[in-house]
Design an enzyme around this catalytic site. Structure first.
Site, PDB file in Angstrom:
ATOM      1  CB  CYS A 380      32.820  85.151  50.843  1.00  0.00           C
ATOM      2  SG  CYS A 380      33.740  83.623  50.516  1.00  0.00           S
ATOM      3  CG  HIS A 514      32.606  86.604  46.146  1.00  0.00           C
ATOM      4  ND1 HIS A 514      33.339  87.470  46.927  1.00  0.00           N
ATOM      5  CD2 HIS A 514      32.989  85.352  46.504  1.00  0.00           C
ATOM      6  CE1 HIS A 514      34.146  86.777  47.715  1.00  0.00           C
ATOM      7  NE2 HIS A 514      33.953  85.487  47.479  1.00  0.00           N
ATOM      8  CD  GLU A 516      32.095  90.727  45.668  1.00  0.00           C
ATOM      9  OE1 GLU A 516      33.153  90.205  46.055  1.00  0.00           O
ATOM     10  OE2 GLU A 516      30.978  90.434  46.142  1.00  0.00           O
TER      11      GLU A 516
END
Length: 542
Positions: A380, A514, A516
């Site tokens: 990001c 993102h 994750e």
């Protein structure tokens, strides 16, 4: 018909109700049951989207674009079931819904009150959409005794009476502190917490007791007697090395068996714990280790990067190595040379964030990684800073910056106002509510077939979760690519850059999304697995 488990907490906050709920859900799943977990947050914010990371920790984003509590990340990682907007409710959303109904005249002139209107709204949330599940676990945020939690506790009390007999169980998570001067664990805080809960009308069926050492049988009997629960229902929750050891620990203590017994399910299917045992074995028996520098803005509170931390550990699981994290406040690099901090690490990760503070430090981290050929993962904001670094130092645009930081002649990163969502064009007004101006949720991206990132994914079509207002300006794409920064992934309409990479670098990847948020211990995200693999190679060079 779904059965309901209500999980409350007492004595102190931060006892780990979210992990407890996720672990119990995983144990029920291991027995073949279909499980859903929901989080009820008592704060007045509509969602945590505009809350400070130092106040709340990470904002977990779901596929459908909900900004939710970080506990939903634990729910997803432990169960593999994607959460959605209907799995998290706040007092703010409850009151907003009620006020909208009152303005429409839905209450037909009635005086709107906490009971029944607020409690009914909470009950509707708990009960809605559970037809396909065997168990619904509801975690009540906060601590018993908090004034904000009272409507939620009253609502689950009412549900205990309204649901069919034998379909609701209450678990109370408490703490037994050890007093060194006395040389013993103390039961009194738990007794008082249960007394407070019983005064509301809720009698816990199971006590899950956090402790840093074994709870003596005499103390279990004492808790059973004074808290009016069966002795077998006093479950000790001892500290463990990692959160992925919790399901195994709770199973050994009999939590899942006690829950099923409370529902009258006997005999119950035997659980399959093999995959949890494999994860635990890998965590406790690594074949090596690497060190990753996380150059961030909120390093003072690790919960601000909860999913990121877990995804890095998942990457370690995939490669059978231990991942050590070196937390570095980005602002340090604005006054000190980054080299002494970064020369010994095996990979550099610059995570997401907002605002100008620390931005120059992150740009310097990206420069160090590019020049020294150290694996770099920009997520990001981390991708945006890598693009600004390339614009300044490779293209020669000295004033390259982001419009997020103020007016600039060279907005390499700028505010988005519209983008594609499927076949629909979504728009945001720059002057709109802060909580409604972001690109949120899962979006498609198209990767170049010959790119490194496409090889990592094994696909050219991906769907990842986003949470950002600013985007790399496509007007600079040609100049940046001419300088060597390859725009390897774009939105389907070719307007929004999604990933960048250097072809002549061992591992330098930036992503606007993102990743994750979609990593699991059993299914590590391919980017994190590949990043840690690159860090292992780097460790052989350092």
């Amino acid at each position: 018909m779904a059965r309901y488990v209500f999980i409350t907490g007492g004595v102190v906050s931060s006892l780990g109700k979210g992990i407890a709920a996720a672990a119990l859900a995983a144990l029920l799943q291991a027995r073949g049951y279909r499980v859903r977990i929901r989080k009820l947050d008592p704060y007045l914010n509509v969602d945590p989207g505009t809350m400070s990371p130092y106040q709340h920790g990470e904002v977990f984003v779901t596929d459908d674009g909900a900004e939710t509590d970080l506990d939903l990340g634990h729910y997803e990682r432990f169960t593999g079931r994607p959460a959605n907007q209907q799995d998290n409710i706040t007092t703010g959303r409850i009151y907003r819904n009620i006020i909208e109904k009152e303005r429409r005249g839905d209450y037909l002139g009635a005086t709107v009150q906490v009971i029944p209107h607020v409690t009914d709204e909470i009950k509707n949330f708990v009960l809605e959409g559970n037809e396909d599940y065997d168990f619904v676990l509801c975690e009540i945020g906060g601590t018993v005794g908090d004034i904000e939690a009272m409507p939620f506790l009253e609502a689950i009390r009412q549900l205990g009476n309204e649901l069919p007999r034998g379909t609701a169980v209450y678990i109370h998570l408490t703490l037994m502190p050890y007093i060194p001067a006395a040389g013993e664990l103390k039961t009194k805080p738990t007794q008082h917490s249960v007394k407070e809960l019983r005064s509301i009308g809720i009698a816990p069926d199971i006590l899950l007791v956090r402790a840093d050492r074994e709870i003596p049988e005499s103390d279990r009997r004492k808790l059973s007697l004074f808290c009016n629960v069966r002795e077998s229902a006093v479950i000790q929750a001892l500290d463990v090395a990692t959160i992925y050891d919790v399901p195994i620990a709770y199973h050994k203590e009999g939590l899942d068996s006690e829950v099923l017994s409370a529902f009258g399910i006997d005999p119950a299917p035997k659980p399959r714990m093999d995959r949890w045992e494999e994860v635990s074995h890998r965590l406790h028996n690594p074949e090596g280790e690497v060190t990753i520098a996380v150059v961030g803005k909120y390093t003072g509170l690790k919960d601000a990067y909860k999913s990121l931390i877990e995804a890095l550990h998942h990457g370690g699981l995939a490669n059978k190595v231990k991942v050590n994290l070196d937390w570095i406040e980005a602002e340090v690099f604005e006054s000190e040379d980054p080299a002494p901090y970064l020369e010994k690490v095996h990979g550099i990760l610059v995570p997401g964030g907002f605002g100008e503070r620390g931005a120059e430090g992150k740009i310097l981290a990206a420069k160090f990684a590019r020049e020294r050929k150290v694996p770099y993962f920009g997520i990001c904001f981390g991708m945006q800073m890598a693009c600004i670094e390339a614009a300044r130092n490779l293209v020669g645009i000295e004033d390259a910056s982001s419009s997020e930081f103020g007016p600039t002649r060279e907005p390499v990163v700028g505010l988005m106002t519209e983008w594609l969502k499927g076949n629909m064009l979504e728009k945001r007004a720059a002057a709109g509510d802060l909580g409604g101006t972001m690109r949120l949720g899962a979006y498609e991206a198209v990767l170049k077939p010959d790119s490194k990132i496409a090889q990592i994914y094994g696909s050219t079509d991906i769907h990842e979760r986003h949470r950002h207002r600013y985007e790399v300006n496509i007007d600079y794409k040609d100049r940046l690519e001419a300088a060597g920064l390859n725009f390897a992934g774009m939105s389907p309409d070719g307007v929004l850059p999604e990933t960048v990479e250097y072809a002549d670098h061992p591992w330098f990847i930036g992503v606007q999304y993102h990743p994750e948020l979609k990593s699991r211990p059993f299914e590590p995200h391919p980017l994190f697995a590949s990043f840690i693999e690159a860090a292992i190679e780097q460790s052989r060079l350092v």
